[in-house]
Write a protein that holds these residues in place. Sequence first.
Motif, PDB file in Angstrom:
ATOM      1  N   CYS A   1       0.762  -1.151  -0.147  1.00 17.71           N
ATOM      2  CA  CYS A   1      -0.120   0.050  -0.022  1.00 17.71           C
ATOM      3  C   CYS A   1       0.834   1.285   0.040  1.00 17.71           C
ATOM      4  O   CYS A   1       1.709   1.345   0.705  1.00 17.71           O
ATOM      5  CB  CYS A   1      -0.926   0.066   1.245  1.00 17.71           C
TER       6      CYS A   1
ATOM      7  N   MET B   1      -0.041   4.336   0.989  1.00 19.08           N
ATOM      8  CA  MET B   1      -0.062   4.812   2.316  1.00 19.08           C
ATOM      9  C   MET B   1       0.772   4.172   3.599  1.00 19.08           C
ATOM     10  O   MET B   1       1.128   3.177   3.205  1.00 19.08           O
ATOM     11  CB  MET B   1      -1.558   4.836   2.658  1.00 19.08           C
ATOM     12  N   ASP B   2       0.530   4.706   4.666  1.00 19.25           N
ATOM     13  CA  ASP B   2       1.217   4.263   5.607  1.00 19.25           C
ATOM     14  C   ASP B   2       0.546   4.526   7.279  1.00 19.25           C
ATOM     15  O   ASP B   2       0.735   5.622   7.626  1.00 19.25           O
ATOM     16  CB  ASP B   2       2.811   5.001   5.685  1.00 19.25           C
ATOM     17  N   CYS B   3       0.063   3.544   7.599  1.00 18.38           N
ATOM     18  CA  CYS B   3      -0.521   3.672   8.789  1.00 18.38           C
ATOM     19  C   CYS B   3       0.236   2.802   9.946  1.00 18.38           C
ATOM     20  O   CYS B   3       0.712   1.786   9.585  1.00 18.38           O
ATOM     21  CB  CYS B   3      -2.138   2.961   9.016  1.00 18.38           C
TER      22      CYS B   3
ATOM     23  N   TYR C   1      -0.450   1.242  12.362  1.00 19.12           N
ATOM     24  CA  TYR C   1      -0.852  -0.083  12.913  1.00 19.12           C
ATOM     25  C   TYR C   1      -1.044  -1.174  11.856  1.00 19.12           C
ATOM     26  O   TYR C   1      -1.534  -2.118  12.032  1.00 19.12           O
ATOM     27  CB  TYR C   1      -2.243   0.193  13.587  1.00 19.12           C
ATOM     28  N   CYS C   2      -0.393  -0.602  10.613  1.00 20.15           N
ATOM     29  CA  CYS C   2      -1.234  -1.691   9.354  1.00 20.15           C
ATOM     30  C   CYS C   2      -0.413  -3.130   9.450  1.00 20.15           C
ATOM     31  O   CYS C   2       0.776  -2.967   9.801  1.00 20.15           O
ATOM     32  CB  CYS C   2      -0.837  -1.075   8.175  1.00 20.15           C
TER      33      CYS C   2
ATOM     34  N   LEU D   1       0.387  -4.825   7.199  1.00 23.91           N
ATOM     35  CA  LEU D   1       1.389  -5.150   6.078  1.00 23.91           C
ATOM     36  C   LEU D   1       2.674  -4.908   6.435  1.00 23.91           C
ATOM     37  O   LEU D   1       3.369  -5.515   5.474  1.00 23.91           O
ATOM     38  CB  LEU D   1       0.937  -4.024   4.770  1.00 23.91           C
TER      39      LEU D   1
ATOM     40  N   ALA E   1      -3.736  -5.038   0.565  1.00 23.95           N
ATOM     41  CA  ALA E   1      -3.696  -3.693  -0.165  1.00 23.95           C
ATOM     42  C   ALA E   1      -5.030  -2.971   0.066  1.00 23.95           C
ATOM     43  O   ALA E   1      -6.083  -3.523   0.453  1.00 23.95           O
ATOM     44  CB  ALA E   1      -3.194  -3.866  -1.573  1.00 23.95           C
ATOM     45  N   ASP E   2      -4.895  -1.550   0.065  1.00 27.72           N
ATOM     46  CA  ASP E   2      -6.162  -0.865   0.058  1.00 27.72           C
ATOM     47  C   ASP E   2      -6.761  -1.131  -1.426  1.00 27.72           C
ATOM     48  O   ASP E   2      -6.106  -1.198  -2.444  1.00 27.72           O
ATOM     49  CB  ASP E   2      -5.602   0.663   0.281  1.00 27.72           C
TER      50      ASP E   2
ATOM     51  N   LYS F   1      -9.052   4.060   2.101  1.00 28.49           N
ATOM     52  CA  LYS F   1      -8.596   5.337   2.942  1.00 28.49           C
ATOM     53  C   LYS F   1      -8.520   6.392   1.863  1.00 28.49           C
ATOM     54  O   LYS F   1      -7.996   7.387   2.567  1.00 28.49           O
ATOM     55  CB  LYS F   1      -7.585   5.050   3.922  1.00 28.49           C
TER      56      LYS F   1
HETATM   57  S1  SF4 Z   1      -3.417  -0.954   3.576  1.00 25.54           S
HETATM   58 FE1  SF4 Z   1      -4.884   0.242   4.989  1.00 25.54          FE
HETATM   59  S2  SF4 Z   1      -4.070   0.059   7.003  1.00 25.54           S
HETATM   60 FE2  SF4 Z   1      -2.470  -0.379   5.424  1.00 25.54          FE
HETATM   61  S3  SF4 Z   1      -1.162   1.387   5.201  1.00 25.54           S
HETATM   62 FE3  SF4 Z   1      -2.794   1.206   3.448  1.00 25.54          FE
HETATM   63  S4  SF4 Z   1      -4.478   2.453   4.222  1.00 25.54           S
HETATM   64 FE4  SF4 Z   1      -3.182   1.958   6.172  1.00 25.54          FE
END
Ligand code: SF4
Lengths: 368, 341
Positions: free
Chosen positions: A87, A89-91, A93-94, A96, A138-139, A170
């Motif tokens: 992904c 993005m970078d959360c 808590y993810c 991944l 993945a998102d 997201k």
């Molecule tokens: S897969 Fe979802 S939780 Fe993980 S980084 Fe991407 S948006 Fe964030």
Amino acid sequence: MSPPLWDITALAVDAAVAETPMAARARAALPEAAVTVLAAGDPLPQAPNGGRGLHVKAHPGRFLRPCPATRHYRCCGYQIIHIGENCPMDCSYCILRAYFRDRTLTAFANTEAMFAELGRVFGRDPSRLFRVGTGQFADALALEPITGHTRELLGFLAGHPNVVLELKSKTADLTWMEADPDPKTVLPSWSLNAPAIVAAQERDTASLEARLSAAQACVQAGYRVCLHFDPICWFEGWEREYAATVDMIFDFLAPDDIAYVSLGSFRCLPELPGRLMAEGRELPRYMLGEFTIGPDGKTRLLRPLRVRQLRFMARRLAGHGFSRGLYCCMESDEVWRAALGQAPRELGGLAAHLLARAHNPGGTRPCS
Amino acid sequence: MQPLFLHPRDIDLSAPHLFWGAAPDAALTDSLAALGQVTPALVLETDGRPILAAGSRRAAALRELKGRTLCALALPEADPDASDHPLAPDGGPLSLPLRLGLIYLASNLGRAVTDAMAAAAGRYFVPLVGVDGFLALAGPQLFAPDDRRGRLVARWLTLPPALDALLASGHVPLGAGERLAALAPEDLNAFMPLLAAVRWSRGSLSAALAFLTEAARLAGETPAATLSRSGLLDLPGRGLSPNDLTAGLLAGLRRLRYPAVTTLEARFTALSRELSRGSRVKIRPSQGFESDSATFEVTVKSRQELSKAAADLAAMAAAPALPRLLAVAQEDVSEEPGEKT
Ligand code: SF4
């Protein structure tokens, strides 16, 4: 010159899928990216200028998979179509983070094989209903402007009205709407969180307002939407913060616009905090909660604290008139009863309940 | 080399390069009294003034014996072969303090070097040549080639020298240096009374500091503030045994970090004690209190013991404490995160 989409500066396409429509769309969407066609066994090229790479390739295995559940907690019966990995993005808590060590994104371009597999499953008994999503790893929509994966999938699913596709994201991307699907067969959905968590722990994601505006646009186009509060984090002031997000939902949506809302307290593999710190990040405060290891081996907040979170959310949502489509993600009957006042069994089983909500705005089982 | 005979009181025994200097024991004093000095000390003469380079315990013991002189061999001030042995970091001849330190180390070669001794050597050398220079110059004399203590000592040397006494007394292990170095000076200062109160293992100290710093972070305050309101600083004065004191401190710090978990554990323990009083049945909660269930466990060696256990279990089944025990995790134990405990 605007920065490259998701910082993608390298596009590597396996020779086996170089002529697919997805590869062509990716090339067109990333005009500045360094493009490489990879023969079997070639290493992935380094992405220039500190950017990241997108690898367009064929997926050799099964595409449709059950959501990874455990026997200790109630599962929602969701099935996931595997469209790619990682992904942009970078959360913090993810999950991944536990699976992928580098930033390379992967998209599976062998959609013909995917549709063949899905057609066998969905077409076997057209009266059997399915609730599926995309992006186990993945998102669902992050790469949609580049790959057009979902648009292609929606075109295929037009012939399978027994399938409702949930698109969990997201981002605020709505380009998939160009496929013009039957609104009854798509559930656009967004993960929501407390404003402080979105601001500090969800890098490069769309703002809450942008997500809810996108949800509102979907509703205006005739879709119902789903919302996911997962993970709900425990930190100082969490009640005030989550209340703000719940209240904000109803500035954009009416209760009937929402098919279902899931609630999931933060849980993770025990090694996740160590991974974050190994990246040189400070451990977020919500990861310093009062955790225990559950029977599934995951770190979870102590049960009474989780109940308090989930009960709070349920009451706040109920205060806005939303309660029927609420469910707990990966929780035990004990937590269900304490937080929502009933166990999945009393709803006819969680998977059946959500299937009914997904396929029918009234939320009762459709006659077949 | 001609031996010198010096009055032991004319010699500075507190010079910093004598970093392992210790008071002489009775055995040494007795031996000197009976047999005389069998090994000469070493001195370095600078400007005609002898500086003791090795033999401080002998000199100190001889001070106690009336009329005795210290026999010492004088080494030249500068090593004539220095260019052949460029030990100094810049490759040039060694400075006097460095030379004194290295002679002292060399004269102690073969002695078992404790962690505290290595730290004491580091305190002397690091201001002269830095940590890397210390490890390069003195490391081979202090540590075996595969000994990781060099790195640990280097970390320890970033701590205030006041902690060295706790290392020497065995209250704090060398391996805890990294954890301690992560504390701000005022937090370390606040924790000092507890450091000195028990003999910490690396694991227990690491757990204690993790509990404290995480509890402080959750409370949005400094570890020093968390500690001062915890009441734990009074525990060492309560006359507990060393084991009980360590356990009490760890339990208290864990309570600060996990108020809800420890409340639940305490409730479960109290109820299970009430329920199993007079029986050998042990009761365990579900994993992480995740379900409203408990495990009852009993070991029997005979028919009679089994009958007794069955009767005990039947009594427990009827006890009013049982439903409360099974539902213990249903009670609210939450506090606002960060709320003061
Ligand atoms: S897969 Fe979802 S939780 Fe993980 S980084 Fe991407 S948006 Fe964030």
